[in-house]
Motif scaffolding. Structure first.
Motif, PDB file in Angstrom:
ATOM      1  N   LEU A   1       0.834  -1.205   0.000  1.00  0.00           N
ATOM      2  CA  LEU A   1       0.000   0.000   0.000  1.00  0.00           C
ATOM      3  C   LEU A   1       0.865   1.250   0.000  1.00  0.00           C
ATOM      4  O   LEU A   1       1.872   1.322   0.718  1.00  0.00           O
ATOM      5  N   TYR A   2       0.465   2.194  -0.831  1.00  0.00           N
ATOM      6  CA  TYR A   2       1.127   3.502  -0.854  1.00  0.00           C
ATOM      7  C   TYR A   2       0.051   4.564  -0.978  1.00  0.00           C
ATOM      8  O   TYR A   2      -0.790   4.505  -1.878  1.00  0.00           O
ATOM      9  N   VAL A   3       0.072   5.530  -0.054  1.00  0.00           N
ATOM     10  CA  VAL A   3      -0.883   6.641  -0.064  1.00  0.00           C
ATOM     11  C   VAL A   3      -0.097   7.927   0.088  1.00  0.00           C
ATOM     12  O   VAL A   3       0.782   8.026   0.960  1.00  0.00           O
ATOM     13  N   CYS A   4      -0.385   8.902  -0.742  1.00  0.00           N
ATOM     14  CA  CYS A   4       0.319  10.176  -0.589  1.00  0.00           C
ATOM     15  C   CYS A   4      -0.562  11.338  -1.032  1.00  0.00           C
ATOM     16  O   CYS A   4      -1.506  11.180  -1.816  1.00  0.00           O
ATOM     17  N   TYR A   5      -0.224  12.509  -0.508  1.00  0.00           N
ATOM     18  CA  TYR A   5      -0.844  13.777  -0.885  1.00  0.00           C
ATOM     19  C   TYR A   5       0.248  14.620  -1.522  1.00  0.00           C
ATOM     20  O   TYR A   5       1.029  15.287  -0.820  1.00  0.00           O
ATOM     21  N   PRO A   6       0.371  14.593  -2.848  1.00  0.00           N
ATOM     22  CA  PRO A   6       1.520  15.227  -3.508  1.00  0.00           C
ATOM     23  C   PRO A   6       1.692  16.715  -3.175  1.00  0.00           C
ATOM     24  O   PRO A   6       2.817  17.182  -3.010  1.00  0.00           O
TER      25      PRO A   6
ATOM     26  N   GLY B   1       3.111  11.216   2.935  1.00  0.00           N
ATOM     27  CA  GLY B   1       2.755   9.904   2.424  1.00  0.00           C
ATOM     28  C   GLY B   1       2.899   8.815   3.468  1.00  0.00           C
ATOM     29  O   GLY B   1       3.474   9.020   4.544  1.00  0.00           O
ATOM     30  N   TYR B   2       2.338   7.660   3.125  1.00  0.00           N
ATOM     31  CA  TYR B   2       2.389   6.491   4.005  1.00  0.00           C
ATOM     32  C   TYR B   2       2.583   5.256   3.131  1.00  0.00           C
ATOM     33  O   TYR B   2       1.959   5.131   2.063  1.00  0.00           O
ATOM     34  N   GLY B   3       3.446   4.360   3.581  1.00  0.00           N
ATOM     35  CA  GLY B   3       3.652   3.122   2.854  1.00  0.00           C
ATOM     36  C   GLY B   3       3.610   1.921   3.775  1.00  0.00           C
ATOM     37  O   GLY B   3       4.074   1.979   4.918  1.00  0.00           O
ATOM     38  N   PHE B   4       3.028   0.846   3.252  1.00  0.00           N
ATOM     39  CA  PHE B   4       2.997  -0.436   3.954  1.00  0.00           C
ATOM     40  C   PHE B   4       3.456  -1.483   2.945  1.00  0.00           C
ATOM     41  O   PHE B   4       2.744  -1.758   1.975  1.00  0.00           O
ATOM     42  N   ASN B   5       4.667  -2.000   3.129  1.00  0.00           N
ATOM     43  CA  ASN B   5       5.263  -2.901   2.127  1.00  0.00           C
ATOM     44  C   ASN B   5       5.199  -2.278   0.732  1.00  0.00           C
ATOM     45  O   ASN B   5       4.995  -2.980  -0.266  1.00  0.00           O
TER      46      ASN B   5
ATOM     47  N   VAL C   1       4.662   1.511  -4.519  1.00  0.00           N
ATOM     48  CA  VAL C   1       5.354   2.791  -4.618  1.00  0.00           C
ATOM     49  C   VAL C   1       5.701   3.119  -6.067  1.00  0.00           C
ATOM     50  O   VAL C   1       5.652   4.291  -6.482  1.00  0.00           O
ATOM     51  N   ASP C   2       6.009   2.103  -6.882  1.00  0.00           N
ATOM     52  CA  ASP C   2       6.279   2.359  -8.303  1.00  0.00           C
ATOM     53  C   ASP C   2       5.057   2.953  -8.994  1.00  0.00           C
ATOM     54  O   ASP C   2       5.162   3.903  -9.767  1.00  0.00           O
ATOM     55  N   MET C   3       3.885   2.348  -8.740  1.00  0.00           N
ATOM     56  CA  MET C   3       2.673   2.858  -9.378  1.00  0.00           C
ATOM     57  C   MET C   3       2.345   4.253  -8.853  1.00  0.00           C
ATOM     58  O   MET C   3       1.857   5.108  -9.595  1.00  0.00           O
ATOM     59  N   GLY C   4       2.665   4.482  -7.581  1.00  0.00           N
ATOM     60  CA  GLY C   4       2.491   5.829  -7.040  1.00  0.00           C
ATOM     61  C   GLY C   4       3.381   6.848  -7.718  1.00  0.00           C
ATOM     62  O   GLY C   4       2.958   7.972  -8.006  1.00  0.00           O
ATOM     63  N   LYS C   5       4.633   6.458  -7.994  1.00  0.00           N
ATOM     64  CA  LYS C   5       5.553   7.358  -8.705  1.00  0.00           C
ATOM     65  C   LYS C   5       5.013   7.707 -10.095  1.00  0.00           C
ATOM     66  O   LYS C   5       5.090   8.852 -10.543  1.00  0.00           O
ATOM     67  N   LEU C   6       4.489   6.683 -10.796  1.00  0.00           N
ATOM     68  CA  LEU C   6       3.939   6.935 -12.130  1.00  0.00           C
ATOM     69  C   LEU C   6       2.782   7.920 -12.062  1.00  0.00           C
ATOM     70  O   LEU C   6       2.707   8.878 -12.838  1.00  0.00           O
ATOM     71  N   LEU C   7       1.864   7.683 -11.147  1.00  0.00           N
ATOM     72  CA  LEU C   7       0.683   8.525 -11.055  1.00  0.00           C
ATOM     73  C   LEU C   7       1.033   9.941 -10.606  1.00  0.00           C
ATOM     74  O   LEU C   7       0.490  10.918 -11.138  1.00  0.00           O
ATOM     75  N   GLN C   8       1.943  10.068  -9.657  1.00  0.00           N
ATOM     76  CA  GLN C   8       2.386  11.409  -9.251  1.00  0.00           C
ATOM     77  C   GLN C   8       3.080  12.119 -10.406  1.00  0.00           C
ATOM     78  O   GLN C   8       2.894  13.325 -10.611  1.00  0.00           O
ATOM     79  N   GLY C   9       3.874  11.370 -11.170  1.00  0.00           N
ATOM     80  CA  GLY C   9       4.533  11.960 -12.331  1.00  0.00           C
ATOM     81  C   GLY C   9       3.535  12.461 -13.350  1.00  0.00           C
ATOM     82  O   GLY C   9       3.726  13.525 -13.964  1.00  0.00           O
TER      83      GLY C   9
ATOM     84  N   VAL D   1      -3.002  10.160  -4.012  1.00  0.00           N
ATOM     85  CA  VAL D   1      -2.690   8.962  -4.784  1.00  0.00           C
ATOM     86  C   VAL D   1      -2.807   7.772  -3.845  1.00  0.00           C
ATOM     87  O   VAL D   1      -2.233   7.783  -2.748  1.00  0.00           O
ATOM     88  N   VAL D   2      -3.567   6.764  -4.266  1.00  0.00           N
ATOM     89  CA  VAL D   2      -3.737   5.551  -3.467  1.00  0.00           C
ATOM     90  C   VAL D   2      -3.409   4.355  -4.353  1.00  0.00           C
ATOM     91  O   VAL D   2      -4.019   4.174  -5.417  1.00  0.00           O
ATOM     92  N   CYS D   3      -2.452   3.541  -3.932  1.00  0.00           N
ATOM     93  CA  CYS D   3      -2.055   2.336  -4.670  1.00  0.00           C
ATOM     94  C   CYS D   3      -2.127   1.157  -3.715  1.00  0.00           C
ATOM     95  O   CYS D   3      -1.315   1.056  -2.788  1.00  0.00           O
ATOM     96  N   PHE D   4      -3.100   0.282  -3.936  1.00  0.00           N
ATOM     97  CA  PHE D   4      -3.376  -0.832  -3.040  1.00  0.00           C
ATOM     98  C   PHE D   4      -3.241  -2.122  -3.847  1.00  0.00           C
ATOM     99  O   PHE D   4      -3.994  -2.358  -4.784  1.00  0.00           O
ATOM    100  N   LEU D   5      -2.273  -2.959  -3.461  1.00  0.00           N
ATOM    101  CA  LEU D   5      -2.012  -4.230  -4.138  1.00  0.00           C
ATOM    102  C   LEU D   5      -2.149  -5.370  -3.152  1.00  0.00           C
ATOM    103  O   LEU D   5      -1.868  -5.207  -1.960  1.00  0.00           O
ATOM    104  N   SER D   6      -2.569  -6.547  -3.655  1.00  0.00           N
ATOM    105  CA  SER D   6      -2.651  -7.710  -2.772  1.00  0.00           C
ATOM    106  C   SER D   6      -2.469  -8.990  -3.571  1.00  0.00           C
ATOM    107  O   SER D   6      -2.966  -9.114  -4.689  1.00  0.00           O
TER     108      SER D   6
END
Length: 255
Positions: free
Chosen positions: A20-25, A30-34, A156-164, A227-232
């Motif tokens: 999980l990656y959540v951020c407010y650009p 931001g917050y990350g869990f794994n 976090v990778d998908m978060g980087k793409l979306l923030q970019g 940005v919210v990126c949730f994977l499982s």
């Protein structure tokens, strides 16, 4: 508790591997869990494939207006529309990119991978510093899957793409804006946007599903864009999808 503490509490105890990656650009918080853990990508791998399509478009290597005829041997099961339409249908390259995202069309995806080249897609992934993301094969290659050859992404990778994209830095400002527009037309809206659409909160996102896998990664255009990126992987899908809905609502300030 602040929003990150509440989100952290909500994902505790979920079955399987959770990234999980959540951020407010705009706030730089931001917050990350794994967040950097590579996980089997399912259809979220289509996001970096779209990036490479726009890179090649702007480089003059492909033409989004070029026609593509859909042959019977191109058609793949499950998600999308092209498999269910008549043989010999002609669409454009740009149509394939759109269908790959908004309907998660698997036929469109493999056609785009073949057109773009796996090595080119991975080169662009590497150039963007996405260390947990890799396209190792086309979709629906059971013989490779049995050998353990999978595609991977990290939150976090998908978060980087979306923030970019938000910052106009992925390929170009124009390409970034168009990619966000396509993501905003997503038709599979049962996860991140579940509590958002009825409140007129926009969400530009890409889902992914497979056995024991459920993902959603996107930008939520709430009062404070996030940005919210949730994977499982290896998870209880209904339970985790409820968590994805709740995390999105928390991040958007709904509850």
């Amino acid at each position: 508790m602040n929003v990150f503490e509440r989100i952290a509490e909500r994902v505790q105890g979920l079955q399987g591997k959770i990234g999980l990656y959540v951020c407010y650009p705009e706030r730089g918080e931001g917050y990350g869990f794994n967040a950097d853990m590579p996980l089997e990508a399912a259809s979220v791998i289509k996001l970096p494939i779209m990036v490479e399509a726009f890179r090649q478009k702007e480089a003059g290597l492909i033409n989004f207006d070029a026609p593509v005829t859909i042959r019977p041997e191109d058609k793949l099961p499950s998600c999308g529309a092209l498999t269910y339409l008549h043989d010999g249908l002609t669409v454009t390259v740009g149509d394939l990119v759109t269908l790959m995202i908004i309907l998660s069309d698997n036929t469109a995806t493999n056609l785009m991978i073949g057109m773009l080249g796996i090595e080119n897609i991975n080169a662009t992934i590497e150039s963007l510093g996405l260390t947990g993301t890799r396209l190792n094969r086309m979709l629906f290659r059971p013989e490779l899957s049995r050998q353990g050859i999978q595609n991977y992404v990290s939150a976090v990778d998908m978060g980087k793409l979306l923030q970019g994209m938000l910052q106009g830095e992925i390929v170009s400002p124009e390409a970034s804006a168009r990619m966000l527009e396509i993501l905003g037309d997503q038709r599979l809206n049962g996860k991140l946007p579940f509590y958002l659409h009825s409140r007129d909160i926009g969400c530009a996102h890409k889902t992914g599903e497979d056995s024991g896998i459920t993902h959603d990664v996107g930008v939520i255009f709430a009062e404070k864009t996030c940005v919210v990126c949730f994977l499982s992987n290896g998870t209880d899908v209904p339970e985790t999808e409820k968590a994805i809905q709740d995390v999105a609502a928390m991040a958007a300030g709904i509850f």
